[in-house]
Design a protein around this motif. Structure first.
Motif, PDB file in Angstrom:
ATOM      1  N   ARG A 111      29.264  -2.354  -4.537  1.00 45.17           N
ATOM      2  CA  ARG A 111      30.394  -2.656  -5.424  1.00 45.17           C
ATOM      3  C   ARG A 111      30.073  -3.810  -6.373  1.00 45.17           C
ATOM      4  NH1 ARG A 111      35.265  -0.285  -3.744  1.00 45.17           N
ATOM      5  NH2 ARG A 111      34.709   1.594  -2.563  1.00 45.17           N
ATOM      6  N   GLU A 112      29.060  -4.623  -5.979  1.00 42.13           N
ATOM      7  CA  GLU A 112      28.679  -5.771  -6.805  1.00 42.13           C
ATOM      8  C   GLU A 112      27.613  -5.395  -7.847  1.00 42.13           C
ATOM      9  OE1 GLU A 112      27.145  -8.308  -3.805  1.00 42.13           O
ATOM     10  OE2 GLU A 112      29.049  -8.485  -2.733  1.00 42.13           O
ATOM     11  N   GLY A 113      27.059  -4.237  -7.706  1.00 44.70           N
ATOM     12  CA  GLY A 113      25.968  -3.790  -8.561  1.00 44.70           C
ATOM     13  C   GLY A 113      25.137  -2.808  -7.777  1.00 44.70           C
ATOM     14  N   ARG A 114      24.950  -1.630  -8.278  1.00 46.34           N
ATOM     15  CA  ARG A 114      24.406  -0.524  -7.508  1.00 46.34           C
ATOM     16  C   ARG A 114      23.069  -0.869  -6.848  1.00 46.34           C
ATOM     17  NH1 ARG A 114      21.323   4.084  -7.926  1.00 46.34           N
ATOM     18  NH2 ARG A 114      22.183   5.924  -6.856  1.00 46.34           N
ATOM     19  N   LEU A 115      22.993  -0.599  -5.549  1.00 48.84           N
ATOM     20  CA  LEU A 115      21.755  -0.762  -4.801  1.00 48.84           C
ATOM     21  C   LEU A 115      21.073   0.595  -4.642  1.00 48.84           C
ATOM     22  CD1 LEU A 115      22.770  -3.149  -1.870  1.00 48.84           C
ATOM     23  CD2 LEU A 115      21.157  -3.653  -3.699  1.00 48.84           C
ATOM     24  N   PRO A 116      19.749   0.602  -4.601  1.00 43.13           N
ATOM     25  CA  PRO A 116      19.056   1.874  -4.364  1.00 43.13           C
ATOM     26  C   PRO A 116      19.310   2.366  -2.944  1.00 43.13           C
ATOM     27  CG  PRO A 116      17.507   0.044  -4.307  1.00 43.13           C
ATOM     28  CD  PRO A 116      18.813  -0.521  -4.789  1.00 43.13           C
ATOM     29  N   ASP A 117      19.082   3.627  -2.731  1.00 43.27           N
ATOM     30  CA  ASP A 117      19.189   4.205  -1.396  1.00 43.27           C
ATOM     31  C   ASP A 117      18.240   3.445  -0.472  1.00 43.27           C
ATOM     32  OD1 ASP A 117      19.055   5.718   0.913  1.00 43.27           O
ATOM     33  OD2 ASP A 117      18.775   7.625  -0.115  1.00 43.27           O
ATOM     34  N   PRO A 118      18.730   2.909   0.655  1.00 42.40           N
ATOM     35  CA  PRO A 118      17.842   2.157   1.536  1.00 42.40           C
ATOM     36  C   PRO A 118      16.685   2.977   2.072  1.00 42.40           C
ATOM     37  CG  PRO A 118      20.067   2.278   2.462  1.00 42.40           C
ATOM     38  CD  PRO A 118      20.115   2.899   1.122  1.00 42.40           C
ATOM     39  N   ALA A 119      16.826   4.294   2.103  1.00 41.24           N
ATOM     40  CA  ALA A 119      15.725   5.141   2.569  1.00 41.24           C
ATOM     41  C   ALA A 119      14.509   5.044   1.660  1.00 41.24           C
ATOM     42  CB  ALA A 119      16.188   6.590   2.677  1.00 41.24           C
ATOM     43  N   THR A 120      14.715   4.585   0.422  1.00 37.23           N
ATOM     44  CA  THR A 120      13.588   4.414  -0.496  1.00 37.23           C
ATOM     45  C   THR A 120      12.962   3.035  -0.367  1.00 37.23           C
ATOM     46  OG1 THR A 120      14.972   3.548  -2.314  1.00 37.23           O
ATOM     47  CG2 THR A 120      14.755   5.940  -2.131  1.00 37.23           C
ATOM     48  N   LEU A 121      13.520   2.214   0.499  1.00 33.80           N
ATOM     49  CA  LEU A 121      13.069   0.824   0.602  1.00 33.80           C
ATOM     50  C   LEU A 121      11.713   0.708   1.268  1.00 33.80           C
ATOM     51  CD1 LEU A 121      13.617  -2.240   0.418  1.00 33.80           C
ATOM     52  CD2 LEU A 121      14.770  -2.069   2.630  1.00 33.80           C
ATOM     53  N   PHE A 122      11.461   1.512   2.289  1.00 33.20           N
ATOM     54  CA  PHE A 122      10.192   1.371   2.982  1.00 33.20           C
ATOM     55  C   PHE A 122       9.679   2.713   3.474  1.00 33.20           C
ATOM     56  CE2 PHE A 122      13.602   0.288   5.974  1.00 33.20           C
ATOM     57  CZ  PHE A 122      13.367   1.165   7.020  1.00 33.20           C
ATOM     58  N   THR A 123       8.359   2.739   3.650  1.00 32.96           N
ATOM     59  CA  THR A 123       7.661   3.891   4.208  1.00 32.96           C
ATOM     60  C   THR A 123       7.069   3.490   5.546  1.00 32.96           C
ATOM     61  OG1 THR A 123       7.084   4.671   1.993  1.00 32.96           O
ATOM     62  CG2 THR A 123       5.809   5.563   3.831  1.00 32.96           C
ATOM     63  N   THR A 124       7.217   4.346   6.545  1.00 30.08           N
ATOM     64  CA  THR A 124       6.726   4.051   7.878  1.00 30.08           C
ATOM     65  C   THR A 124       5.523   4.919   8.191  1.00 30.08           C
ATOM     66  OG1 THR A 124       8.976   3.542   8.587  1.00 30.08           O
ATOM     67  CG2 THR A 124       7.349   3.912  10.313  1.00 30.08           C
ATOM     68  N   HIS A 125       4.456   4.279   8.675  1.00 28.69           N
ATOM     69  CA  HIS A 125       3.259   4.998   9.105  1.00 28.69           C
ATOM     70  C   HIS A 125       2.990   4.678  10.568  1.00 28.69           C
ATOM     71  CE1 HIS A 125       2.321   6.389   5.114  1.00 28.69           C
ATOM     72  NE2 HIS A 125       2.141   5.167   4.641  1.00 28.69           N
ATOM     73  N   GLU A 126       3.122   5.666  11.427  1.00 30.08           N
ATOM     74  CA  GLU A 126       2.691   5.510  12.812  1.00 30.08           C
ATOM     75  C   GLU A 126       1.220   5.899  12.881  1.00 30.08           C
ATOM     76  OE1 GLU A 126       5.279   7.704  15.378  1.00 30.08           O
ATOM     77  OE2 GLU A 126       6.885   6.208  15.233  1.00 30.08           O
ATOM     78  N   VAL A 127       0.385   5.002  13.385  1.00 28.12           N
ATOM     79  CA  VAL A 127      -1.058   5.205  13.329  1.00 28.12           C
ATOM     80  C   VAL A 127      -1.638   5.298  14.739  1.00 28.12           C
ATOM     81  CG1 VAL A 127      -1.283   4.063  11.096  1.00 28.12           C
ATOM     82  CG2 VAL A 127      -1.480   2.702  13.188  1.00 28.12           C
ATOM     83  N   ASP A 128      -2.776   5.954  14.820  1.00 29.16           N
ATOM     84  CA  ASP A 128      -3.546   6.019  16.055  1.00 29.16           C
ATOM     85  C   ASP A 128      -4.560   4.878  16.077  1.00 29.16           C
ATOM     86  OD1 ASP A 128      -2.344   8.386  17.055  1.00 29.16           O
ATOM     87  OD2 ASP A 128      -3.595   9.588  15.703  1.00 29.16           O
ATOM     88  N   PRO A 129      -5.103   4.553  17.244  1.00 28.81           N
ATOM     89  CA  PRO A 129      -6.176   3.552  17.283  1.00 28.81           C
ATOM     90  C   PRO A 129      -7.347   3.975  16.409  1.00 28.81           C
ATOM     91  CG  PRO A 129      -5.342   3.985  19.490  1.00 28.81           C
ATOM     92  CD  PRO A 129      -4.718   5.020  18.588  1.00 28.81           C
ATOM     93  N   GLY A 130      -7.995   2.993  15.816  1.00 22.09           N
ATOM     94  CA  GLY A 130      -9.120   3.262  14.922  1.00 22.09           C
ATOM     95  C   GLY A 130      -8.927   2.566  13.597  1.00 22.09           C
ATOM     96  N   VAL A 131      -9.729   2.948  12.618  1.00 23.54           N
ATOM     97  CA  VAL A 131      -9.669   2.334  11.293  1.00 23.54           C
ATOM     98  C   VAL A 131      -8.436   2.843  10.561  1.00 23.54           C
ATOM     99  CG1 VAL A 131     -10.843   2.052   9.084  1.00 23.54           C
ATOM    100  CG2 VAL A 131     -12.175   2.119  11.210  1.00 23.54           C
ATOM    101  N   ILE A 132      -7.684   1.902   9.983  1.00 21.49           N
ATOM    102  CA  ILE A 132      -6.483   2.220   9.218  1.00 21.49           C
ATOM    103  C   ILE A 132      -6.817   2.119   7.737  1.00 21.49           C
ATOM    104  CG2 ILE A 132      -4.116   1.478   8.701  1.00 21.49           C
ATOM    105  CD1 ILE A 132      -4.064   0.279  11.540  1.00 21.49           C
TER     106      ILE A 132
END
Length: 269
Positions: A111-132
């Motif tokens: 209401r104070e000024g449109r915020l983006p969809d929070p789902a666009t705020l971050f990306t999650t990567h679940e990783v396995d052991p090893g080089v990332i």
């Protein structure tokens, strides 16, 4: 590297904020864990929530993640850019819960000024052991440690240690772990090993049902020294502890003849 918070376990501490460290490597600012008080500690270190490029979570215990909702909601309100969160299995479920938490603020602040969809705020990567895949100039390697040896999660939850290498320097974070050959190999020859530790006082202060976990799935001072010696690291920086007195430091020194630093909040290394 800056130790933002060095207190392990749930509950508040007078002198320490929750577990979190800031690593600058490959031209980026990386947050390793996000314990309680991380937003305030970033401000003390001269940074804002919008300065972070990636977040690495060793595991999703609350003492390592309690500050993450604050970091993300303030970044959202301040119109920060997208953020990548990297961690073991369990990270995505945690972040889905934080997204739900963000909804109420999004409606009100909108209401104070449109915020983006929070789902666009971050990306999650679940990783396995090893080089990332961490990009040019930076190598990140994950190893599964022994923090969950007493409980079988069938892969739904895992706990990691991380190694960061850039510009000829290497820093390893054990995360929370008991004795672990995988962590020993990950830390081999590292310049700095940021190592968790629990003392007899820490164990005695924990609720009785938790004490078996404290003894088996964390490192005593003697075990810290053995890990550092076997991995042939240059410097050990203690974290995840309440106090390191002469007895604890002597126990480490009996096993490891390198440099030992009792980590404190906002210490820069």
């Amino acid at each position: 590297m800056t130790l933002l918070g060095t207190a392990g376990g749930p509950g508040g501490h007078v002198r320490r904020s929750g577990i979190a460290s800031l690593v600058t490597a490959g031209g980026r600012r990386l947050l390793v864990d996000a314990g309680d008080g991380v937003v305030r500690q970033l401000a003390h270190a001269g940074h804002s929530v919008n300065d972070i490029d990636e977040v690495f979570l060793t595991h999703v215990h609350d003492d390592h993640t309690a500050g993450l909702p604050a970091l993300l909601t303030f970044r959202h309100t301040m119109r920060g850019g997208p953020l990548t969160l990297i961690g073991p299995p369990g990270t995505r479920a945690l972040c889905d819960g934080i997204l739900a938490y963000l909804q109420a603020n999004t409606v009100i602040r909108g209401r104070e000024g449109r915020l983006p969809d929070p789902a666009t705020l971050f990306t999650t990567h679940e990783v396995d052991p090893g080089v990332i895949d961490a990009g040019a100039g930076l190598t990140v390697v994950a190893a599964e440690n022994t923090h969950y040896t007493l409980t079988a999660f069938d892969g739904a939850q895992r706990s990691y240690a991380f190694r960061f290498e850039a510009s000829g320097r290497s820093i390893v974070f054990t995360g929370d772990t008991g004795p672990s050959t995988a962590v020993e190999e990950l830390a081999r020859g590292a310049d700095i090993l940021v190592c968790e530790m629990v003392t007899d006082v820490d164990i005695a202060s924990a609720p009785p049902p938790v004490r078996a976990h404290m003894r088996a799935e964390h490192l005593s001072p003697t075990q810290v020294g053995r890990l550092a010696a076997r991995a042939a690291v240059r410097t050990v920086v203690l974290s995840h502890y309440t106090d390191a007195g002469p007895n604890e430091l002597a126990a480490i020194a009996a096993e490891f003849d390198g440099t030992v630093i009792a980590g404190e909040d906002l210490m820069h290394l």
